[in-house]
Design a protein around this motif. Structure first.
Motif, PDB file in Angstrom:
ATOM      1  N   HIS A  86       0.797  -1.222   0.000  1.00 42.78           N
ATOM      2  CA  HIS A  86       0.000   0.000   0.000  1.00 42.78           C
ATOM      3  C   HIS A  86       0.828   1.270   0.000  1.00 42.78           C
ATOM      4  O   HIS A  86       0.307   2.356  -0.115  1.00 42.78           O
ATOM      5  N   CYS A  87       2.149   1.174   0.178  1.00 44.93           N
ATOM      6  CA  CYS A  87       2.967   2.386   0.142  1.00 44.93           C
ATOM      7  C   CYS A  87       4.409   2.039  -0.205  1.00 44.93           C
ATOM      8  O   CYS A  87       4.758   0.858  -0.335  1.00 44.93           O
ATOM      9  N   SER A  93       7.041   2.081   1.540  1.00 45.15           N
ATOM     10  CA  SER A  93       7.760   1.278   2.536  1.00 45.15           C
ATOM     11  C   SER A  93       7.565  -0.209   2.292  1.00 45.15           C
ATOM     12  O   SER A  93       8.456  -1.012   2.554  1.00 45.15           O
ATOM     13  N   CYS A  94       6.382  -0.578   1.828  1.00 40.84           N
ATOM     14  CA  CYS A  94       6.119  -1.982   1.514  1.00 40.84           C
ATOM     15  C   CYS A  94       7.092  -2.458   0.449  1.00 40.84           C
ATOM     16  O   CYS A  94       7.678  -3.529   0.562  1.00 40.84           O
TER      17      CYS A  94
HETATM   18 CU   LIG Z   1       3.326   0.116   3.107  1.00 42.74          CU
END
Ligand SMILES: [Cu+2]
Length: 73
Positions: A14-15, A17-18
């Protein structure tokens, strides 16, 4: 020693960082030369030496992180 590129569909990101989390984990695998994970595309492209790490190993690592991975090939 030769490397090939494999693309995996990754669900659950979802972002940014993932994607970073996945890239970091995959880069620690033996035989992995480069990884490029895109949240937008929901995919991860990994250049690897399959004599050291198989596409199934890559899927296993991504799924251990809590995402759903399937091979494009
Ligand atoms: Cu994420």
């Amino acid at each position: 020693m030769s490397t090939t590129k494999h693309t995996f569909r990754v669900e659950g990101m979802h972002c940014g960082s993932c994607a970073l989390l996945i890239d970091d984990a995959l880069e620690d695998l033996p035989g992995v030369h480069s990884t490029q994970t895109s949240v937008k595309q929901g995919a991860s492209t990994v250049e690897l030496d399959i004599s050291e790490t198989s596409p199934e190993d890559v899927i296993g690592v991504i799924e251990e992180l809590g995402y759903r991975a399937t091979s494009f090939v």
